[in-house]
Design a protein around this motif. Structure first.
Motif, mmCIF file in Angstrom:
data_model
loop_
_atom_site.group_PDB
_atom_site.id
_atom_site.type_symbol
_atom_site.label_atom_id
_atom_site.label_comp_id
_atom_site.label_asym_id
_atom_site.label_seq_id
_atom_site.Cartn_x
_atom_site.Cartn_y
_atom_site.Cartn_z
ATOM 1 N N TYR A 84 97.540 178.875 -68.043
ATOM 2 C CA TYR A 84 96.947 178.554 -69.343
ATOM 3 C C TYR A 84 96.990 179.768 -70.258
ATOM 4 O O TYR A 84 96.814 180.907 -69.811
ATOM 5 C CB TYR A 84 95.492 178.124 -69.197
ATOM 6 C CG TYR A 84 95.237 176.774 -68.591
ATOM 7 C CD1 TYR A 84 96.267 175.924 -68.215
ATOM 8 C CD2 TYR A 84 93.943 176.344 -68.379
ATOM 9 C CE1 TYR A 84 95.998 174.685 -67.651
ATOM 10 C CE2 TYR A 84 93.666 175.105 -67.827
ATOM 11 C CZ TYR A 84 94.697 174.282 -67.470
ATOM 12 O OH TYR A 84 94.426 173.064 -66.915
ATOM 13 N N GLU A 85 97.155 179.512 -71.545
ATOM 14 C CA GLU A 85 97.086 180.582 -72.546
ATOM 15 C C GLU A 85 95.685 181.212 -72.561
ATOM 16 O O GLU A 85 95.536 182.423 -72.682
ATOM 17 C CB GLU A 85 97.424 180.009 -73.925
ATOM 18 C CG GLU A 85 97.449 181.022 -75.026
ATOM 19 C CD GLU A 85 97.817 180.402 -76.369
ATOM 20 O OE1 GLU A 85 97.526 181.047 -77.384
ATOM 21 O OE2 GLU A 85 98.371 179.279 -76.410
ATOM 22 N N VAL A 86 94.662 180.368 -72.447
ATOM 23 C CA VAL A 86 93.272 180.825 -72.418
ATOM 24 C C VAL A 86 92.578 180.166 -71.226
ATOM 25 O O VAL A 86 91.966 179.099 -71.366
ATOM 26 C CB VAL A 86 92.529 180.470 -73.731
ATOM 27 C CG1 VAL A 86 91.087 180.975 -73.688
ATOM 28 C CG2 VAL A 86 93.265 181.028 -74.940
ATOM 29 N N PRO A 87 92.690 180.757 -70.036
ATOM 30 C CA PRO A 87 92.039 180.138 -68.873
ATOM 31 C C PRO A 87 90.519 180.243 -68.952
ATOM 32 O O PRO A 87 89.983 181.226 -69.474
ATOM 33 C CB PRO A 87 92.577 180.937 -67.691
ATOM 34 C CG PRO A 87 93.068 182.213 -68.256
ATOM 35 C CD PRO A 87 93.435 181.955 -69.678
ATOM 36 N N GLU A 88 89.873 179.206 -68.459
ATOM 37 C CA GLU A 88 88.409 179.239 -68.348
ATOM 38 C C GLU A 88 88.044 180.171 -67.204
ATOM 39 O O GLU A 88 88.484 179.978 -66.071
ATOM 40 C CB GLU A 88 87.874 177.832 -68.044
ATOM 41 C CG GLU A 88 86.386 177.821 -67.743
ATOM 42 C CD GLU A 88 85.896 176.456 -67.302
ATOM 43 O OE1 GLU A 88 84.720 176.358 -66.941
ATOM 44 O OE2 GLU A 88 86.675 175.487 -67.308
ATOM 45 N N VAL A 89 87.242 181.163 -67.513
ATOM 46 C CA VAL A 89 86.648 182.028 -66.492
ATOM 47 C C VAL A 89 85.213 182.229 -66.959
ATOM 48 O O VAL A 89 84.956 182.992 -67.890
ATOM 49 C CB VAL A 89 87.375 183.386 -66.355
ATOM 50 C CG1 VAL A 89 86.763 184.204 -65.232
ATOM 51 C CG2 VAL A 89 88.868 183.190 -66.130
ATOM 52 N N LEU A 90 84.293 181.515 -66.347
ATOM 53 C CA LEU A 90 82.908 181.492 -66.785
ATOM 54 C C LEU A 90 82.008 181.851 -65.611
ATOM 55 O O LEU A 90 82.002 181.150 -64.602
ATOM 56 C CB LEU A 90 82.567 180.090 -67.314
ATOM 57 C CG LEU A 90 81.154 179.856 -67.800
ATOM 58 C CD1 LEU A 90 80.867 180.730 -69.019
ATOM 59 C CD2 LEU A 90 80.961 178.395 -68.131
ATOM 60 N N ALA A 91 81.253 182.940 -65.741
ATOM 61 C CA ALA A 91 80.420 183.427 -64.641
ATOM 62 C C ALA A 91 78.947 183.148 -64.892
ATOM 63 O O ALA A 91 78.457 183.281 -66.009
ATOM 64 C CB ALA A 91 80.632 184.919 -64.451
ATOM 65 N N LEU A 92 78.262 182.771 -63.833
ATOM 66 C CA LEU A 92 76.818 182.576 -63.861
ATOM 67 C C LEU A 92 76.181 183.493 -62.828
ATOM 68 O O LEU A 92 76.737 183.691 -61.729
ATOM 69 C CB LEU A 92 76.467 181.126 -63.520
ATOM 70 C CG LEU A 92 77.108 180.042 -64.391
ATOM 71 C CD1 LEU A 92 76.756 178.666 -63.842
ATOM 72 C CD2 LEU A 92 76.660 180.185 -65.824
ATOM 73 N N ASN A 93 75.019 184.038 -63.153
ATOM 74 C CA ASN A 93 74.271 184.826 -62.167
ATOM 75 C C ASN A 93 73.713 183.888 -61.108
ATOM 76 O O ASN A 93 73.253 182.798 -61.420
ATOM 77 C CB ASN A 93 73.103 185.556 -62.824
ATOM 78 C CG ASN A 93 73.553 186.636 -63.767
ATOM 79 O OD1 ASN A 93 74.616 187.216 -63.602
ATOM 80 N ND2 ASN A 93 72.735 186.915 -64.772
#
Length: 128
Positions: A84-93
């Protein structure tokens, strides 16, 4: 009561456009000890805005469990491998969890091969 683990653990969400890509990312992260476990869920249906339109695509969701200190390495590795051009990488504590699971996750991503928790018949990620 589950142990509090402030700022020690992260759960990271990544979506991939195919199961093959999801598996490749997951195996790489675990193989390189950047993640203790990666669950692959899917296909899931993602509806999102891209450019001038609304897209509706099947994707695979990776749920990555790791140390907080490894987040930037995980993000970098995912971006290197992703199509992907803008991959989802979303972090939660993750601030609470089962003490044996937390210890396993920390040991598994600690860069050494010791495992301080008692071995189970199945790996912790397999018993859920």
């Amino acid at each position: 009561m589950p142990a509090r683990t402030p700022h020690k653990m992260r759960v990271i969400f990544v979506t991939a456009g195919s199961e093959e890509q999801a598996v490749k990312i997951a195996r790489t992260l675990v193989g390189e000890r950047l993640a203790a476990c990666v669950n692959i869920v899917g296909p899931v249906r993602s509806i999102y805005r891209w450019g001038d339109g609304v897209k509706d695509d099947p994707e695979y969701l990776l749920i990555i469990k790791t140390r907080a200190l490894l987040y930037m390495k995980v993000e970098t590795r995912v971006r290197e491998m992703h199509t992907y051009e803008v991959p989802e990488v979303l972090a939660l504590n993750a601030d609470r969890g089962s003490p044996p699971y937390i210890q396993w996750m920390l040991d598994t991503t600690g860069g050494h091969h010791s495992f301080s928790a008692k071995p189970a018949k199945r790996a912790p990620g397999r018993s859920r």
